[in-house]
Design an enzyme around this catalytic site. Structure first.
Site, PDB file in Angstrom:
ATOM      1  N   ASN A   7       0.881  -1.176   0.000  1.00  0.00           N
ATOM      2  CA  ASN A   7       0.000   0.000   0.000  1.00  0.00           C
ATOM      3  C   ASN A   7       0.915   1.221   0.000  1.00  0.00           C
ATOM      4  O   ASN A   7       1.484   1.586   1.032  1.00  0.00           O
ATOM      5  CB  ASN A   7      -0.892  -0.038   1.240  1.00  0.00           C
ATOM      6  CG  ASN A   7      -1.884   1.105   1.268  1.00  0.00           C
ATOM      7  OD1 ASN A   7      -1.837   2.000   0.428  1.00  0.00           O
ATOM      8  ND2 ASN A   7      -2.764   1.092   2.252  1.00  0.00           N
ATOM      9  N   ARG A  91      -2.432  -2.134  -3.597  1.00  0.00           N
ATOM     10  CA  ARG A  91      -3.668  -1.390  -3.377  1.00  0.00           C
ATOM     11  C   ARG A  91      -3.616  -0.130  -4.245  1.00  0.00           C
ATOM     12  O   ARG A  91      -2.688   0.678  -4.124  1.00  0.00           O
ATOM     13  CB  ARG A  91      -3.780  -0.987  -1.911  1.00  0.00           C
ATOM     14  CG  ARG A  91      -5.016  -0.184  -1.662  1.00  0.00           C
ATOM     15  CD  ARG A  91      -5.040   0.382  -0.271  1.00  0.00           C
ATOM     16  NE  ARG A  91      -6.276   1.133  -0.098  1.00  0.00           N
ATOM     17  CZ  ARG A  91      -6.412   2.144   0.737  1.00  0.00           C
ATOM     18  NH1 ARG A  91      -5.402   2.521   1.484  1.00  0.00           N
ATOM     19  NH2 ARG A  91      -7.552   2.758   0.841  1.00  0.00           N
ATOM     20  N   HIS A 180     -12.863   2.549  -0.195  1.00  0.00           N
ATOM     21  CA  HIS A 180     -12.883   1.443   0.783  1.00  0.00           C
ATOM     22  C   HIS A 180     -13.562   0.199   0.207  1.00  0.00           C
ATOM     23  O   HIS A 180     -14.074  -0.634   0.955  1.00  0.00           O
ATOM     24  CB  HIS A 180     -13.647   1.818   2.079  1.00  0.00           C
ATOM     25  CG  HIS A 180     -13.071   2.944   2.862  1.00  0.00           C
ATOM     26  ND1 HIS A 180     -13.857   3.938   3.411  1.00  0.00           N
ATOM     27  CD2 HIS A 180     -11.802   3.229   3.214  1.00  0.00           C
ATOM     28  CE1 HIS A 180     -13.088   4.801   4.062  1.00  0.00           C
ATOM     29  NE2 HIS A 180     -11.837   4.393   3.958  1.00  0.00           N
ATOM     30  N   HIS A 208     -18.152   1.277   7.429  1.00  0.00           N
ATOM     31  CA  HIS A 208     -16.691   1.278   7.602  1.00  0.00           C
ATOM     32  C   HIS A 208     -16.324   2.591   8.295  1.00  0.00           C
ATOM     33  O   HIS A 208     -16.244   3.643   7.663  1.00  0.00           O
ATOM     34  CB  HIS A 208     -16.011   1.159   6.224  1.00  0.00           C
ATOM     35  CG  HIS A 208     -14.512   1.216   6.289  1.00  0.00           C
ATOM     36  ND1 HIS A 208     -13.694   0.138   6.025  1.00  0.00           N
ATOM     37  CD2 HIS A 208     -13.675   2.238   6.587  1.00  0.00           C
ATOM     38  CE1 HIS A 208     -12.430   0.493   6.171  1.00  0.00           C
ATOM     39  NE2 HIS A 208     -12.396   1.769   6.510  1.00  0.00           N
ATOM     40  N   LEU A 209     -16.163   2.515   9.616  1.00  0.00           N
ATOM     41  CA  LEU A 209     -15.908   3.725  10.396  1.00  0.00           C
ATOM     42  C   LEU A 209     -14.472   3.716  10.897  1.00  0.00           C
ATOM     43  O   LEU A 209     -14.164   3.136  11.947  1.00  0.00           O
ATOM     44  CB  LEU A 209     -16.892   3.824  11.575  1.00  0.00           C
ATOM     45  CG  LEU A 209     -18.383   3.623  11.246  1.00  0.00           C
ATOM     46  CD1 LEU A 209     -19.236   3.748  12.512  1.00  0.00           C
ATOM     47  CD2 LEU A 209     -18.857   4.619  10.192  1.00  0.00           C
ATOM     48  N   GLY A 210     -13.581   4.275  10.113  1.00  0.00           N
ATOM     49  CA  GLY A 210     -12.182   4.412  10.518  1.00  0.00           C
ATOM     50  C   GLY A 210     -11.857   5.888  10.489  1.00  0.00           C
ATOM     51  O   GLY A 210     -12.770   6.721  10.534  1.00  0.00           O
ATOM     52  N   ASN A 211     -10.579   6.223  10.406  1.00  0.00           N
ATOM     53  CA  ASN A 211     -10.245   7.640  10.312  1.00  0.00           C
ATOM     54  C   ASN A 211     -10.929   8.236   9.069  1.00  0.00           C
ATOM     55  O   ASN A 211     -11.515   9.300   9.117  1.00  0.00           O
ATOM     56  CB  ASN A 211      -8.728   7.795  10.275  1.00  0.00           C
ATOM     57  CG  ASN A 211      -8.338   9.183  10.661  1.00  0.00           C
ATOM     58  OD1 ASN A 211      -9.088   9.871  11.369  1.00  0.00           O
ATOM     59  ND2 ASN A 211      -7.227   9.641  10.160  1.00  0.00           N
ATOM     60  N   GLY A 212     -10.869   7.504   7.951  1.00  0.00           N
ATOM     61  CA  GLY A 212     -11.776   7.773   6.822  1.00  0.00           C
ATOM     62  C   GLY A 212     -12.993   6.886   7.035  1.00  0.00           C
ATOM     63  O   GLY A 212     -12.845   5.788   7.579  1.00  0.00           O
ATOM     64  N   ARG A 241     -12.165  14.902   7.976  1.00  0.00           N
ATOM     65  CA  ARG A 241     -12.896  15.337   6.770  1.00  0.00           C
ATOM     66  C   ARG A 241     -14.325  15.702   7.136  1.00  0.00           C
ATOM     67  O   ARG A 241     -14.947  15.051   7.980  1.00  0.00           O
ATOM     68  CB  ARG A 241     -12.936  14.216   5.728  1.00  0.00           C
ATOM     69  CG  ARG A 241     -11.589  13.852   5.151  1.00  0.00           C
ATOM     70  CD  ARG A 241     -11.776  12.935   3.946  1.00  0.00           C
ATOM     71  NE  ARG A 241     -10.526  12.321   3.555  1.00  0.00           N
ATOM     72  CZ  ARG A 241     -10.304  11.009   3.545  1.00  0.00           C
ATOM     73  NH1 ARG A 241     -11.261  10.161   3.871  1.00  0.00           N
ATOM     74  NH2 ARG A 241      -9.130  10.545   3.193  1.00  0.00           N
ATOM     75  N   ILE A 332     -13.015   2.503  14.381  1.00  0.00           N
ATOM     76  CA  ILE A 332     -14.089   2.951  15.272  1.00  0.00           C
ATOM     77  C   ILE A 332     -15.213   1.903  15.306  1.00  0.00           C
ATOM     78  O   ILE A 332     -15.677   1.506  16.376  1.00  0.00           O
ATOM     79  CB  ILE A 332     -14.627   4.321  14.800  1.00  0.00           C
ATOM     80  CG1 ILE A 332     -13.500   5.359  14.854  1.00  0.00           C
ATOM     81  CG2 ILE A 332     -15.817   4.770  15.630  1.00  0.00           C
ATOM     82  CD1 ILE A 332     -13.645   6.494  13.859  1.00  0.00           C
TER      83      ILE A 332
HETATM   84  P1  AMP Z   1      -8.644   3.072  10.945  1.00  0.00           P
HETATM   85  O1  AMP Z   1      -8.565   4.220   9.984  1.00  0.00           O
HETATM   86  O2  AMP Z   1      -9.623   2.018  10.536  1.00  0.00           O
HETATM   87  O3  AMP Z   1      -7.294   2.507  11.298  1.00  0.00           O
HETATM   88  O4  AMP Z   1      -9.227   3.673  12.308  1.00  0.00           O
HETATM   89  C1  AMP Z   1      -8.461   4.541  13.101  1.00  0.00           C
HETATM   90  C2  AMP Z   1      -9.369   5.225  14.116  1.00  0.00           C
HETATM   91  O5  AMP Z   1     -10.055   4.230  14.900  1.00  0.00           O
HETATM   92  C3  AMP Z   1      -8.610   6.036  15.147  1.00  0.00           C
HETATM   93  O6  AMP Z   1      -8.355   7.341  14.687  1.00  0.00           O
HETATM   94  C4  AMP Z   1      -9.581   6.067  16.326  1.00  0.00           C
HETATM   95  O7  AMP Z   1     -10.472   7.149  16.163  1.00  0.00           O
HETATM   96  C5  AMP Z   1     -10.368   4.783  16.178  1.00  0.00           C
HETATM   97  N1  AMP Z   1     -10.034   3.785  17.210  1.00  0.00           N
HETATM   98  C6  AMP Z   1      -9.013   2.915  17.217  1.00  0.00           C
HETATM   99  N2  AMP Z   1      -9.038   2.160  18.349  1.00  0.00           N
HETATM  100  C7  AMP Z   1     -10.096   2.572  19.062  1.00  0.00           C
HETATM  101  C8  AMP Z   1     -10.680   2.204  20.322  1.00  0.00           C
HETATM  102  N3  AMP Z   1     -10.157   1.236  21.058  1.00  0.00           N
HETATM  103  N4  AMP Z   1     -11.783   2.873  20.721  1.00  0.00           N
HETATM  104  C9  AMP Z   1     -12.321   3.846  19.968  1.00  0.00           C
HETATM  105  N5  AMP Z   1     -11.836   4.235  18.780  1.00  0.00           N
HETATM  106  C10 AMP Z   1     -10.753   3.621  18.331  1.00  0.00           C
END
Ligand code: AMP
Length: 397
Positions: A7, A91, A180, A208-212, A241, A332
């Site tokens: 990646n 990727r 994603h 899909h709840l991550g930073n993005g 964002r 998240i």
């Molecule tokens: P990702 O982009 O999928 O790697 O998600 C990263 C985001 O997940 C981080 O910026 C956090 O906001 C959230 N995150 C990671 N671990 C936890 C946790 N144990 N509890 C709550 N949020 C989390």
């Protein structure tokens, strides 16, 4: 087969070496500060501690060489030589309308990826540099491109067209693409598998709840809508964002603050979202802690965030005329019970609710809805690298 999953970003490169038969991760790591002072590789062989090595990486070819050196190192390596790496899966962020699935990389494919550069100017050129660096260091090793946009190519026209003059679509392919895709594909398939069903029999909403962050509606195995658009800026509120806003805000703020469109674009991508709203952080752990300490803006950001997620779930239930499964994934979605719970409060009308006694889940597969609910709510960890390795193995066999 041992598959190297790459990646590649503009100054960083993440990798995993995955055995496609056992699906074990043999090693993973990250090259940082490529093309800058102080570049280093952080390499973690499976079951061992992370090793960090500072090494000059003037460009991505040096970074790929550093990865190969780490993977074949006498002490920290996991294979004896380059010949034990059977294929590389890359990727690629944007495949435009050209790629509806993963493909073996040829010169024609490279040209077609380059034609999508305009649509993802920060990502696609970096992805191409990664491919070319691998070609140099590992000549003859087959490579596969796996696109973030491909899974969403099944969206119907009514879901991907914007209410703009049609000529912008004709001239520049301005439309919604979604991102994603590898994760939405993997998670929807896995959710069905966990339930002992096939995806073709279900209506699934993947959050899909991550930073993005993005949501998709997967109707009988096909993506019919997703929340990101021409770029990853559209849709949900994210870490930094803004997601959906009234487009007229751009000119309004530009005039008030004397900013260029490009400066506002940076603000919308890097300084907005829950971080900009709360003035606390983009990290939901910090946000949650601040809310517990009575921080009103952190509470407002979390409430606005989860309200938006719930609105998209409602929209996609409408798009599919129903929903059987809602799956939470990414940093998240997999870890934050509070976000799942706050979102779940809006879903009663769909026949979905969250059993709080099952909601204390951090990164494991779980069904978290109440017994007998019409809709199954689940946590399904995503694994984009494994999905890339699987697709690469299936195409080079
Ligand atoms: P990702 O982009 O999928 O790697 O998600 C990263 C985001 O997940 C981080 O910026 C956090 O906001 C959230 N995150 C990671 N671990 C936890 C946790 N144990 N509890 C709550 N949020 C989390």
């Amino acid at each position: 087969m041992n598959i190297l999953v790459i990646n590649c970003g503009s100054s960083s490169l993440k990798y995993q070496l995955i055995n496609s038969e056992s699906e074990a991760v043999l090693a993973k790591g990250l090259c940082e500060r490529i093309g800058m002072e102080g570049s280093c590789i952080k390499h973690t062989p499976s079951g061992k501690d992370k090793v960090t090595k500072e090494t000059p990486m003037p460009d991505h070819t040096y970074a790929i060489q550093a990865v190969i050196d780490a993977l074949t190192d006498a002490e920290h390596g996991v294979v004896k030589s380059l010949s034990e790496i059977d294929a590389v899966g890359h990727r690629i962020v944007h495949g435009g309308e050209k790629f509806a699935k993963s493909v073996v990389i040829t010169d024609e494919v490279l040209d077609a990826i380059a034609e999508c550069n305009d649509l993802a100017p920060l990502h696609n050129p970096a992805n191409l540099i990664g491919i070319n660096a691998c070609k140099k260091i590992m000549p003859g090793v087959p490579m596969v491109a796996v696109f973030d946009t491909a899974f969403h190519q099944t969206m119907p026209e009514k879901a991907y067209m914007y209410g703009l003059p049609y000529e912008y679509y004709e001239k520049y392919k301005v439309r919604r693409y979604g991102f994603h895709g590898t994760s939405h594909d993997f998670v929807s398939a896995r959710a069905a598998e966990i339930l002992g069903k096939t995806r073709e029999d279900l209506k699934i909403i993947v959050c899909h709840l991550g930073n993005g962050a993005s949501i998709s509606a997967v109707d009988h195995g096909k993506c019919v809508d997703t929340s990101m658009g021409l770029t990853p800026l559209e849709g949900l509120i994210m870490g930094t964002r803004c997601g959906d806003i009234d487009p007229a805000i751009i000119e309004f703020i530009a005039k008030k603050e004397n900013l260029s469109i490009s400066e506002i674009n940076t603000i919308m991508n890097k300084k907005s979202g829950v971080e900009g709203m709360s003035k606390v952080s983009s990290d939901f752990r910090d946000l949650s802690a601040a809310m517990d300490q009575g921080n009103a803006l952190a509470k407002m950001a979390l409430e606005t965030y989860t309200y938006r997620v719930a609105k998209y779930i409602g929209a996609y239930a409408a798009a599919m005329n129903g929903v059987d499964v809602i799956a939470f994934t990414a940093g998240i979605g997999e870890n934050d019970g509070r976000v799942r719970s706050m979102t779940g409060k809006y879903l009663g009308y769909l026949g979905a609710s969250i059993d709080e006694s099952k909601n204390n889940v951090h990164g494991d597969e779980a069904i978290i809805s109440n017994e007998g609910d019409k809709v199954t709510v689940m946590v399904v960890p995503t694994n984009e690298e494994l999905a890339i390795a699987r697709q690469t193995a299936s195409l080079v066999k």
